[in-house]
Design a protein around this motif. Structure first.
Motif, PDB file in Angstrom:
ATOM      1  N   MET A  21       0.837  -1.192   0.000  1.00 33.92           N
ATOM      2  CA  MET A  21       0.000   0.000   0.000  1.00 33.92           C
ATOM      3  C   MET A  21       0.871   1.240   0.000  1.00 33.92           C
ATOM      4  SD  MET A  21      -2.959  -1.237   2.651  1.00 33.92           S
ATOM      5  CE  MET A  21      -3.003   0.409   3.305  1.00 33.92           C
ATOM      6  N   LYS A  22       0.527   2.177  -0.879  1.00 40.13           N
ATOM      7  CA  LYS A  22       1.289   3.422  -0.941  1.00 40.13           C
ATOM      8  C   LYS A  22       0.356   4.596  -0.703  1.00 40.13           C
ATOM      9  CE  LYS A  22       4.452   1.522  -4.360  1.00 40.13           C
ATOM     10  NZ  LYS A  22       4.687   1.417  -5.795  1.00 40.13           N
ATOM     11  N   VAL A  23       0.933   5.679  -0.261  1.00 39.92           N
ATOM     12  CA  VAL A  23       0.138   6.885  -0.041  1.00 39.92           C
ATOM     13  C   VAL A  23      -0.475   7.320  -1.361  1.00 39.92           C
ATOM     14  CG1 VAL A  23       0.209   9.306   0.643  1.00 39.92           C
ATOM     15  CG2 VAL A  23       1.520   7.618   1.921  1.00 39.92           C
ATOM     16  N   GLY A  24      -1.759   7.537  -1.374  1.00 39.43           N
ATOM     17  CA  GLY A  24      -2.431   7.959  -2.596  1.00 39.43           C
ATOM     18  C   GLY A  24      -3.217   6.839  -3.234  1.00 39.43           C
ATOM     19  N   ASP A  25      -2.922   5.576  -2.851  1.00 44.69           N
ATOM     20  CA  ASP A  25      -3.696   4.459  -3.385  1.00 44.69           C
ATOM     21  C   ASP A  25      -5.150   4.567  -2.914  1.00 44.69           C
ATOM     22  OD1 ASP A  25      -1.543   3.410  -4.645  1.00 44.69           O
ATOM     23  OD2 ASP A  25      -1.255   1.711  -3.296  1.00 44.69           O
ATOM     24  N   VAL A  26      -6.055   4.293  -3.815  1.00 41.96           N
ATOM     25  CA  VAL A  26      -7.465   4.329  -3.468  1.00 41.96           C
ATOM     26  C   VAL A  26      -8.065   2.942  -3.667  1.00 41.96           C
ATOM     27  CG1 VAL A  26      -9.713   5.351  -3.963  1.00 41.96           C
ATOM     28  CG2 VAL A  26      -7.655   6.752  -4.128  1.00 41.96           C
ATOM     29  N   TYR A  27      -8.619   2.413  -2.623  1.00 41.16           N
ATOM     30  CA  TYR A  27      -9.260   1.098  -2.685  1.00 41.16           C
ATOM     31  C   TYR A  27     -10.760   1.273  -2.615  1.00 41.16           C
ATOM     32  CZ  TYR A  27      -4.727  -1.104  -1.874  1.00 41.16           C
ATOM     33  OH  TYR A  27      -3.438  -1.528  -1.999  1.00 41.16           O
ATOM     34  N   THR A  28     -11.480   0.396  -3.314  1.00 41.74           N
ATOM     35  CA  THR A  28     -12.927   0.460  -3.282  1.00 41.74           C
ATOM     36  C   THR A  28     -13.505  -0.905  -2.959  1.00 41.74           C
ATOM     37  OG1 THR A  28     -14.887   1.077  -4.540  1.00 41.74           O
ATOM     38  CG2 THR A  28     -13.128   0.041  -5.764  1.00 41.74           C
ATOM     39  N   CYS A  29     -14.627  -0.921  -2.260  1.00 42.42           N
ATOM     40  CA  CYS A  29     -15.314  -2.165  -1.918  1.00 42.42           C
ATOM     41  C   CYS A  29     -16.422  -2.380  -2.944  1.00 42.42           C
ATOM     42  CB  CYS A  29     -15.892  -2.066  -0.506  1.00 42.42           C
ATOM     43  SG  CYS A  29     -16.899  -3.490  -0.065  1.00 42.42           S
ATOM     44  N   GLU A  30     -16.332  -3.493  -3.643  1.00 47.30           N
ATOM     45  CA  GLU A  30     -17.323  -3.756  -4.692  1.00 47.30           C
ATOM     46  C   GLU A  30     -18.679  -4.115  -4.089  1.00 47.30           C
ATOM     47  OE1 GLU A  30     -14.920  -6.705  -6.832  1.00 47.30           O
ATOM     48  OE2 GLU A  30     -14.986  -5.349  -8.529  1.00 47.30           O
ATOM     49  N   ASP A  31     -18.683  -4.412  -2.811  1.00 45.01           N
ATOM     50  CA  ASP A  31     -19.902  -4.835  -2.152  1.00 45.01           C
ATOM     51  C   ASP A  31     -20.768  -3.647  -1.751  1.00 45.01           C
ATOM     52  OD1 ASP A  31     -20.271  -7.667  -1.928  1.00 45.01           O
ATOM     53  OD2 ASP A  31     -20.938  -7.288   0.128  1.00 45.01           O
ATOM     54  N   CYS A  32     -20.150  -2.693  -1.038  1.00 43.95           N
ATOM     55  CA  CYS A  32     -20.931  -1.576  -0.506  1.00 43.95           C
ATOM     56  C   CYS A  32     -20.556  -0.252  -1.157  1.00 43.95           C
ATOM     57  CB  CYS A  32     -20.752  -1.493   1.011  1.00 43.95           C
ATOM     58  SG  CYS A  32     -19.120  -0.946   1.515  1.00 43.95           S
ATOM     59  N   GLY A  33     -19.479  -0.248  -1.957  1.00 38.94           N
ATOM     60  CA  GLY A  33     -19.117   0.961  -2.671  1.00 38.94           C
ATOM     61  C   GLY A  33     -18.249   1.916  -1.877  1.00 38.94           C
ATOM     62  N   ALA A  34     -17.870   1.505  -0.688  1.00 36.67           N
ATOM     63  CA  ALA A  34     -17.017   2.384   0.121  1.00 36.67           C
ATOM     64  C   ALA A  34     -15.660   2.545  -0.535  1.00 36.67           C
ATOM     65  CB  ALA A  34     -16.859   1.810   1.522  1.00 36.67           C
ATOM     66  N   GLU A  35     -15.060   3.708  -0.326  1.00 34.66           N
ATOM     67  CA  GLU A  35     -13.739   3.950  -0.879  1.00 34.66           C
ATOM     68  C   GLU A  35     -12.778   4.310   0.235  1.00 34.66           C
ATOM     69  OE1 GLU A  35     -13.778   6.761  -4.022  1.00 34.66           O
ATOM     70  OE2 GLU A  35     -14.913   5.476  -5.355  1.00 34.66           O
ATOM     71  N   PHE A  36     -11.544   3.830   0.094  1.00 33.09           N
ATOM     72  CA  PHE A  36     -10.525   4.067   1.108  1.00 33.09           C
ATOM     73  C   PHE A  36      -9.274   4.611   0.442  1.00 33.09           C
ATOM     74  CE2 PHE A  36     -13.364   0.725   2.330  1.00 33.09           C
ATOM     75  CZ  PHE A  36     -13.638   0.965   3.655  1.00 33.09           C
ATOM     76  N   ALA A  37      -8.806   5.736   0.911  1.00 35.47           N
ATOM     77  CA  ALA A  37      -7.563   6.305   0.391  1.00 35.47           C
ATOM     78  C   ALA A  37      -6.466   6.100   1.430  1.00 35.47           C
ATOM     79  CB  ALA A  37      -7.746   7.790   0.101  1.00 35.47           C
ATOM     80  N   VAL A  38      -5.320   5.639   0.972  1.00 35.09           N
ATOM     81  CA  VAL A  38      -4.195   5.407   1.874  1.00 35.09           C
ATOM     82  C   VAL A  38      -3.539   6.742   2.192  1.00 35.09           C
ATOM     83  CG1 VAL A  38      -1.995   4.233   2.168  1.00 35.09           C
ATOM     84  CG2 VAL A  38      -3.845   3.127   0.891  1.00 35.09           C
ATOM     85  N   THR A  39      -3.489   7.055   3.462  1.00 35.86           N
ATOM     86  CA  THR A  39      -2.878   8.314   3.873  1.00 35.86           C
ATOM     87  C   THR A  39      -1.540   8.071   4.561  1.00 35.86           C
ATOM     88  OG1 THR A  39      -4.148   8.261   5.912  1.00 35.86           O
ATOM     89  CG2 THR A  39      -5.047   9.527   4.090  1.00 35.86           C
TER      90      THR A  39
END
Ligand SMILES: [Zn+2]
Ligand SMILES: [Zn+2]
Length: 53
Positions: free
Chosen positions: A1-19
């Motif tokens: 994981m790197k700073v700036g990576d954005v992950y998304t959950c295909e199930d609920c649509g939540a998004e997570f940005a690595v800080t």
């Protein structure tokens, strides 16, 4: 994981940005009991600006 990576959950649509990056060899964030999908990268800085161009 790197700073700036954005992950998304295909199930609920939540998004997570690595800080904050981690040193794990194979880090896999999860949501809804499933691995998140790497969506892309957020730009480190806003595009454009008053003094560019
Ligand atoms: Zn989810
Ligand atoms: Zn990690």
């Amino acid at each position: 994981m790197k700073v700036g990576d954005v992950y998304t959950c295909e199930d609920c649509g939540a998004e997570f940005a690595v800080t904050k990056a981690c040193d794990c060899e194979d880090c896999q964030p999860k949501c809804c009991d499933k691995p998140l999908k790497l969506k892309g990268r957020e730009p480190a800085a806003p595009q454009g600006g008053c003094c560019s161009g």
